[in-house]
Design a protein around this motif. Sequence first.
Motif, PDB file in Angstrom:
ATOM      1  N   ALA A  40       0.725  -1.319   0.038  1.00 19.51           N
ATOM      2  CA  ALA A  40      -0.030   0.048   0.008  1.00 19.51           C
ATOM      3  C   ALA A  40       0.685   1.368   0.025  1.00 19.51           C
ATOM      4  CB  ALA A  40      -0.929  -0.016   1.216  1.00 19.51           C
ATOM      5  N   VAL A  41       1.847   1.074   0.583  1.00 20.68           N
ATOM      6  CA  VAL A  41       3.060   2.396   0.771  1.00 20.68           C
ATOM      7  C   VAL A  41       3.197   2.757  -0.767  1.00 20.68           C
ATOM      8  CG1 VAL A  41       5.059   3.262   1.664  1.00 20.68           C
ATOM      9  CG2 VAL A  41       3.498   1.957   3.183  1.00 20.68           C
ATOM     10  N   GLY A 161      -3.925  -5.921   9.237  1.00 12.59           N
ATOM     11  CA  GLY A 161      -3.493  -5.231   8.050  1.00 12.59           C
ATOM     12  C   GLY A 161      -4.277  -5.788   6.964  1.00 12.59           C
ATOM     13  N   ALA A 162      -4.425  -7.198   6.897  1.00 15.87           N
ATOM     14  CA  ALA A 162      -4.928  -7.779   5.628  1.00 15.87           C
ATOM     15  C   ALA A 162      -6.548  -7.445   5.699  1.00 15.87           C
ATOM     16  CB  ALA A 162      -4.715  -9.420   5.640  1.00 15.87           C
ATOM     17  N   GLY A 163      -6.816  -7.581   6.810  1.00 10.78           N
ATOM     18  CA  GLY A 163      -8.770  -7.232   6.966  1.00 10.78           C
ATOM     19  C   GLY A 163      -8.955  -5.770   6.571  1.00 10.78           C
ATOM     20  N   ILE A 241       7.846 -10.640   1.801  1.00 17.41           N
ATOM     21  CA  ILE A 241       7.064 -11.803   1.362  1.00 17.41           C
ATOM     22  C   ILE A 241       5.600 -11.248   0.851  1.00 17.41           C
ATOM     23  CG2 ILE A 241       5.311 -13.401   2.490  1.00 17.41           C
ATOM     24  CD1 ILE A 241       7.230 -14.834   3.639  1.00 17.41           C
ATOM     25  N   ALA A 242       4.944 -10.199   1.387  1.00 18.56           N
ATOM     26  CA  ALA A 242       3.954  -9.749   1.007  1.00 18.56           C
ATOM     27  C   ALA A 242       3.916  -9.254  -0.546  1.00 18.56           C
ATOM     28  CB  ALA A 242       3.219  -8.618   1.715  1.00 18.56           C
ATOM     29  N   ASP A 253      -3.488  -7.831  -3.059  1.00 17.75           N
ATOM     30  CA  ASP A 253      -2.598  -7.269  -1.851  1.00 17.75           C
ATOM     31  C   ASP A 253      -3.143  -7.946  -0.564  1.00 17.75           C
ATOM     32  OD1 ASP A 253      -1.495  -5.388  -3.362  1.00 17.75           O
ATOM     33  OD2 ASP A 253      -2.231  -3.785  -2.509  1.00 17.75           O
ATOM     34  N   SER A 254      -4.222  -8.195  -0.446  1.00 16.90           N
ATOM     35  CA  SER A 254      -5.019  -8.805   1.024  1.00 16.90           C
ATOM     36  C   SER A 254      -4.261 -10.232   0.857  1.00 16.90           C
ATOM     37  CB  SER A 254      -6.239  -8.968   0.936  1.00 16.90           C
ATOM     38  OG  SER A 254      -6.783  -9.323  -0.366  1.00 16.90           O
TER      39      SER A 254
END
Length: 397
Positions: A40-41, A161-163, A241-242, A253-254
């Motif tokens: 997201a950044v 963060g995922a939520g 990893i993300a 992203d999620s």
Amino acid sequence: MSTNTGTARTAGVTAAAAATFVVFGINGLVFASWAARIPAVTEILSITSGQMGTLLLCTAVGSLLALPTAGLVVGRIGTANAVRFGGVLAAAAGVGIALSLSAASIAGTAVSLFFFGIAIGLWDVSQNIEGADVEHRLRRTIMPQFHAAFSGGAFIGALVGAGLSNLGVGLPAHLLAIAGVVLVATLVAPRYFLPHVASVPPEGGAKPAKGPSAWRDSRTLLIGVVVLGATLTEGAGNDWIAKASVDGLGTADSTGALMFALFVLAMTAMRFLGGRVIDAYGRVAVLRASMAAAAVGLGLFVLAGNAWIAAAGAALWGIGAALAFPMGMSAAADDPHRAAARVSVVSTLGYVSFLAGPPLLGYLGDLVGIHQALLAILAPIVVALLLAGAARPLRKE
């Protein structure tokens, strides 16, 4: 009277252990709240993986400036006040990051991440020194469980963060809420810490024998080199990893945040079990087995053709990354009267790779893709395998 004194001491150690557990957990929560939403950044600031690596390097520089002097700071103000200072500074930096992202300011984000790195460096060394004190008082291996608290906090942070990403909640609002949690926890929990053991003279009142500076102690330096190699596998997993899941596997992203959460969950589970494993088989054997597992897991994650195999690799990678850092901290603190200086040295050397390594992977990622760039981690894993014997304890395990 002696029975009452013994009971009070036991209660004090138990309370210190619980407080240390909380402090480690909050440290993991604040770290994951940033790491899980790195994709997201890059979107908010419209930057590449290499430019994101430069931002991460700002955090690394801040921490690497703080770490060498953290032992001296703890010696002067104690672990409790050092954690409080680190927590307050981390909360302030988190507010700065949130405001900078809201303004899409790369410069503001960079400056805030620099101070965030200083805060995390001081906080990390202080909590590890306190954890080592508690471990010595308990006379059993418990450091991996403290690091499990860090991983558990990171797992919760990754899930949150995922939520929030799925719900469309902006990262700035997320970071502001986390800053409030950090401020409260780091001001309250350290009141239950024990006085640092280095300030307590040995039995009989004799002063501890002087030895070489921690930076000239060969065993301490070798442990630091082992930790330097071993912790890169954890740092790279935390930071990339993300993003690697999104770029290399084409996930949302999620899903990338969930892949990070799986990595952290595997580390958490292994760290909860790690104390018994280390006591049973010894640090050296466990460290070597850990590095082998990390290498296999990393290979599966990078070379996988689908998300399910990559997820299995991420889990094995997390298992392998789980115990290296806590074992390094325990090894550095084998002599409790020199623990502060030696933990500071090993932390500094470890964080060279833990913090500076991932940004360098970001630059390599601009050339070959961040997914493939992760294979470079195999080299320091081999170094850690070869030098693992340096972590052999001074006392019988």
